[in-house]
Scaffold this motif. Structure first.
Motif, PDB file in Angstrom:
ATOM      1  N   GLY A 298      39.119  57.809  73.408  1.00 14.89           N
ATOM      2  CA  GLY A 298      38.043  57.416  72.527  1.00 14.89           C
ATOM      3  C   GLY A 298      38.306  57.817  71.084  1.00 14.89           C
ATOM      4  O   GLY A 298      38.013  57.058  70.150  1.00 14.89           O
ATOM      5  N   GLN A 299      38.844  59.025  70.875  1.00 20.27           N
ATOM      6  CA  GLN A 299      39.178  59.474  69.528  1.00 20.27           C
ATOM      7  C   GLN A 299      40.262  58.589  68.913  1.00 20.27           C
ATOM      8  O   GLN A 299      40.221  58.279  67.716  1.00 20.27           O
ATOM      9  CB  GLN A 299      39.655  60.925  69.561  1.00 20.27           C
ATOM     10  CG  GLN A 299      38.567  61.943  69.872  1.00 20.27           C
ATOM     11  CD  GLN A 299      39.130  63.347  70.004  1.00 20.27           C
ATOM     12  OE1 GLN A 299      40.185  63.563  70.609  1.00 20.27           O
ATOM     13  NE2 GLN A 299      38.447  64.312  69.436  1.00 20.27           N
ATOM     14  N   LEU A 300      41.205  58.180  69.727  1.00 21.13           N
ATOM     15  CA  LEU A 300      42.298  57.334  69.225  1.00 21.13           C
ATOM     16  C   LEU A 300      41.772  56.008  68.703  1.00 21.13           C
ATOM     17  O   LEU A 300      42.125  55.569  67.602  1.00 21.13           O
ATOM     18  CB  LEU A 300      43.326  57.100  70.328  1.00 21.13           C
ATOM     19  CG  LEU A 300      44.499  56.181  69.954  1.00 21.13           C
ATOM     20  CD1 LEU A 300      45.470  56.907  69.032  1.00 21.13           C
ATOM     21  CD2 LEU A 300      45.232  55.689  71.194  1.00 21.13           C
ATOM     22  N   ILE A 301      40.922  55.359  69.477  1.00 22.91           N
ATOM     23  CA  ILE A 301      40.443  54.043  69.051  1.00 22.91           C
ATOM     24  C   ILE A 301      39.397  54.136  67.940  1.00 22.91           C
ATOM     25  O   ILE A 301      39.082  53.130  67.313  1.00 22.91           O
ATOM     26  CB  ILE A 301      39.916  53.208  70.246  1.00 22.91           C
ATOM     27  CG1 ILE A 301      38.739  53.882  70.934  1.00 22.91           C
ATOM     28  CG2 ILE A 301      41.037  52.917  71.229  1.00 22.91           C
ATOM     29  CD1 ILE A 301      38.121  53.065  72.050  1.00 22.91           C
ATOM     30  N   ASP A 302      38.888  55.351  67.675  1.00 15.62           N
ATOM     31  CA  ASP A 302      37.989  55.553  66.541  1.00 15.62           C
ATOM     32  C   ASP A 302      38.737  55.745  65.224  1.00 15.62           C
ATOM     33  O   ASP A 302      38.128  55.718  64.153  1.00 15.62           O
ATOM     34  CB  ASP A 302      37.095  56.774  66.779  1.00 15.62           C
ATOM     35  CG  ASP A 302      35.894  56.461  67.654  1.00 15.62           C
ATOM     36  OD1 ASP A 302      35.482  55.284  67.707  1.00 15.62           O
ATOM     37  OD2 ASP A 302      35.368  57.384  68.295  1.00 15.62           O
ATOM     38  N   ASP A 303      40.048  55.941  65.306  1.00 14.82           N
ATOM     39  CA  ASP A 303      40.851  56.226  64.116  1.00 14.82           C
ATOM     40  C   ASP A 303      41.002  54.951  63.279  1.00 14.82           C
ATOM     41  O   ASP A 303      41.595  53.968  63.738  1.00 14.82           O
ATOM     42  CB  ASP A 303      42.224  56.750  64.531  1.00 14.82           C
ATOM     43  CG  ASP A 303      43.069  57.208  63.345  1.00 14.82           C
ATOM     44  OD1 ASP A 303      42.789  56.788  62.197  1.00 14.82           O
ATOM     45  OD2 ASP A 303      44.021  57.975  63.570  1.00 14.82           O
ATOM     46  N   PRO A 304      40.508  54.947  62.048  1.00 16.55           N
ATOM     47  CA  PRO A 304      40.610  53.747  61.213  1.00 16.55           C
ATOM     48  C   PRO A 304      42.041  53.426  60.782  1.00 16.55           C
ATOM     49  O   PRO A 304      42.303  52.303  60.319  1.00 16.55           O
ATOM     50  CB  PRO A 304      39.737  54.081  59.998  1.00 16.55           C
ATOM     51  CG  PRO A 304      39.743  55.580  59.930  1.00 16.55           C
ATOM     52  CD  PRO A 304      39.788  56.041  61.355  1.00 16.55           C
ATOM     53  N   ASP A 305      42.950  54.377  60.927  1.00 14.27           N
ATOM     54  CA  ASP A 305      44.351  54.147  60.553  1.00 14.27           C
ATOM     55  C   ASP A 305      45.162  53.501  61.668  1.00 14.27           C
ATOM     56  O   ASP A 305      46.349  53.225  61.488  1.00 14.27           O
ATOM     57  CB  ASP A 305      45.015  55.465  60.137  1.00 14.27           C
ATOM     58  CG  ASP A 305      44.439  56.016  58.844  1.00 14.27           C
ATOM     59  OD1 ASP A 305      44.003  55.213  58.004  1.00 14.27           O
ATOM     60  OD2 ASP A 305      44.416  57.250  58.686  1.00 14.27           O
ATOM     61  N   VAL A 306      44.545  53.288  62.831  1.00 16.70           N
ATOM     62  CA  VAL A 306      45.216  52.634  63.961  1.00 16.70           C
ATOM     63  C   VAL A 306      44.827  51.159  63.974  1.00 16.70           C
ATOM     64  O   VAL A 306      43.648  50.822  64.053  1.00 16.70           O
ATOM     65  CB  VAL A 306      44.828  53.305  65.299  1.00 16.70           C
ATOM     66  CG1 VAL A 306      45.342  52.484  66.484  1.00 16.70           C
ATOM     67  CG2 VAL A 306      45.375  54.731  65.362  1.00 16.70           C
ATOM     68  N   ASP A 307      45.831  50.293  63.882  1.00 15.98           N
ATOM     69  CA  ASP A 307      45.586  48.835  63.909  1.00 15.98           C
ATOM     70  C   ASP A 307      45.618  48.277  65.325  1.00 15.98           C
ATOM     71  O   ASP A 307      44.911  47.317  65.641  1.00 15.98           O
ATOM     72  CB  ASP A 307      46.665  48.097  63.107  1.00 15.98           C
ATOM     73  CG  ASP A 307      46.742  48.538  61.663  1.00 15.98           C
ATOM     74  OD1 ASP A 307      45.685  48.652  61.022  1.00 15.98           O
ATOM     75  OD2 ASP A 307      47.869  48.776  61.185  1.00 15.98           O
ATOM     76  N   ALA A 308      46.503  48.839  66.150  1.00 13.44           N
ATOM     77  CA  ALA A 308      46.729  48.298  67.498  1.00 13.44           C
ATOM     78  C   ALA A 308      47.018  49.446  68.450  1.00 13.44           C
ATOM     79  O   ALA A 308      47.521  50.499  68.046  1.00 13.44           O
ATOM     80  CB  ALA A 308      47.909  47.330  67.493  1.00 13.44           C
ATOM     81  N   VAL A 309      46.704  49.229  69.713  1.00 14.65           N
ATOM     82  CA  VAL A 309      47.009  50.237  70.724  1.00 14.65           C
ATOM     83  C   VAL A 309      47.962  49.657  71.756  1.00 14.65           C
ATOM     84  O   VAL A 309      47.931  48.457  72.058  1.00 14.65           O
ATOM     85  CB  VAL A 309      45.744  50.765  71.429  1.00 14.65           C
ATOM     86  CG1 VAL A 309      44.869  51.539  70.457  1.00 14.65           C
ATOM     87  CG2 VAL A 309      44.958  49.638  72.093  1.00 14.65           C
ATOM     88  N   TYR A 310      48.802  50.525  72.257  1.00 12.76           N
ATOM     89  CA  TYR A 310      49.646  50.198  73.406  1.00 12.76           C
ATOM     90  C   TYR A 310      49.089  50.968  74.585  1.00 12.76           C
ATOM     91  O   TYR A 310      48.925  52.197  74.515  1.00 12.76           O
ATOM     92  CB  TYR A 310      51.098  50.577  73.139  1.00 12.76           C
ATOM     93  CG  TYR A 310      51.963  50.580  74.383  1.00 12.76           C
ATOM     94  CD1 TYR A 310      52.178  49.406  75.103  1.00 12.76           C
ATOM     95  CD2 TYR A 310      52.538  51.764  74.855  1.00 12.76           C
ATOM     96  CE1 TYR A 310      52.945  49.403  76.249  1.00 12.76           C
ATOM     97  CE2 TYR A 310      53.315  51.769  76.004  1.00 12.76           C
ATOM     98  CZ  TYR A 310      53.513  50.594  76.689  1.00 12.76           C
ATOM     99  OH  TYR A 310      54.272  50.602  77.850  1.00 12.76           O
TER     100      TYR A 310
END
Length: 331
Positions: free
Chosen positions: A59-71
């Motif tokens: 959840g913290q990862l996908i809240d990060d505004p500096d992340v455009d995409a997830v693997y």
């Protein structure tokens, strides 16, 4: 190079650390900016891999505004949940195969991504290796005449069965989902048509409800007959063979040419018994990342469309139905 797609890695699984993160770093259009683990392993992984940010929850990862995409290389049973949650946070998603455990979930994932205007692709990396394009050229040129049959095989001997998530039915384990999905996918991909009926038989682990070996038969909509075998109980093999009226084509490093330095091998056997071998090299993991990143950055179409992902899930659903009932399933 201009802007890059900033990836967050959702897990410290071996495929992420050993394969995908190095592949991302071999590209010009992507970079890794964060990694997450819900088992307290993110900080150690980030230090070891030189990743700027580490999170103790997805959840913290996908809240990060500096992340455009997830693997997402999580267990199969978690793919749908975290793809949808990532999409709701406006993150593009590259998710390991199989995309989900059923067609209904794949449709929900696609709808969530489309609703939030983000891209979603199932990570069948093998299809980006140029050897398969060469096979299609040979088939289109009539090198083996009319196609009548295709056979696909992907297997390895699974060692750590007591702890490996591949042996956990609740997490979507079993050889069909792990390696058999490649066989089904490559049959559809190379022939360019869908199965209209299929029959599957499996050998199950006596203590767990997961298939150790699965053998399938498919009739394709163009009349071609196809077979596939996948297994956790056989030596490592990853190949497919296309047979025609004038010869056959054998691709002996179909799904994991990366273990041979990225070198694919195509053997053309003609009716008179002569053989011709071609080698085709490519970095399939990096090519997949480049393709996905270009789509994110420039809006180019994805090779692997939502419609094709739905059809793959439908075929796997039919395989599971046949596996459980012992009946031929018509699609």
């Amino acid at each position: 190079m201009g802007r890059k797609v900033r990836f967050g890695i959702m897990s410290t699984a071996a495929i992420a650390k050993d394969v995908m993160i190095p592949a991302i770093r071999r590209t010009d259009r992507a970079e890794v900016v964060a990694i997450a683990s819900e088992r307290g392993k993110a900080s150690e992984a980030a230090r070891g891999l030189g990743i700027p940010k580490a999170y103790d929850s997805y959840g913290q990862l996908i809240d990060d505004p500096d992340v455009d995409a997830v693997y997402i290389p999580l267990p199969n049973s978690l793919h749908a949940e975290w793809t949808i949650k990532a999409a709701q946070k406006k993150k593009h998603v590259l998710c390991e195969k199989p995309a989900a455990l059923c067609e209904e979930d794949v449709r929900r994932m696609i709808e969530a991504c489309e609703r939030n205007d983000v891209l979603f692709m199932e990570a069948f990396m093998y299809q980006f290796h140029p050897q398969h394009g060469r096979v299609k050229q040979l088939l289109a040129a009539g090198e083996i005449g009319d196609i009548t049959y295709m056979r696909a095989h992907f297997s390895f001997y699974l060692q750590d069965r007591e702890t490996n998530i591949r042996m956990n039915p609740e997490l979507g384990g079993g050889s069909l989902f792990d390696v058999g999905c490649y066989c089904v996918h490559s049959t559809r991909h190379i022939l360019g048509v869908e199965p209209i009926e299929l029959f599957v038989q499996s050998h199950f682990d006596p203590h767990r409800s997961v298939d150790l070996t699965t053998n399938g038969w498919m009739r394709m909509e163009n009349g071609v007959l196809a077979q596939f075998t996948c297994s956790f109980d056989m030596l490592f093999q990853n190949e497919y063979e296309v047979v025609g009226t004038k010869g056959k084509i054998v691709v002996s490093r179909a799904y994991r040419p990366d273990v041979d330095g990225g070198e694919g091998r195509i053997t053309i056997v003609t009716a008179d018994g002569s053989e011709h071998e071609e080698t085709v090299s490519g970095d399939q993991y990096a090519l997949q990342i480049e393709h996905f990143s270009l789509a994110v950055l420039e809006g180019t179409p994805l090779l692997y469309s939502p419609e094709r992902m739905i059809k793959q899930a439908r075929a796997l659903d039919a395989c599971r139905t046949s596996m459980k009932t012992g009946n031929i399933v018509r699609l």
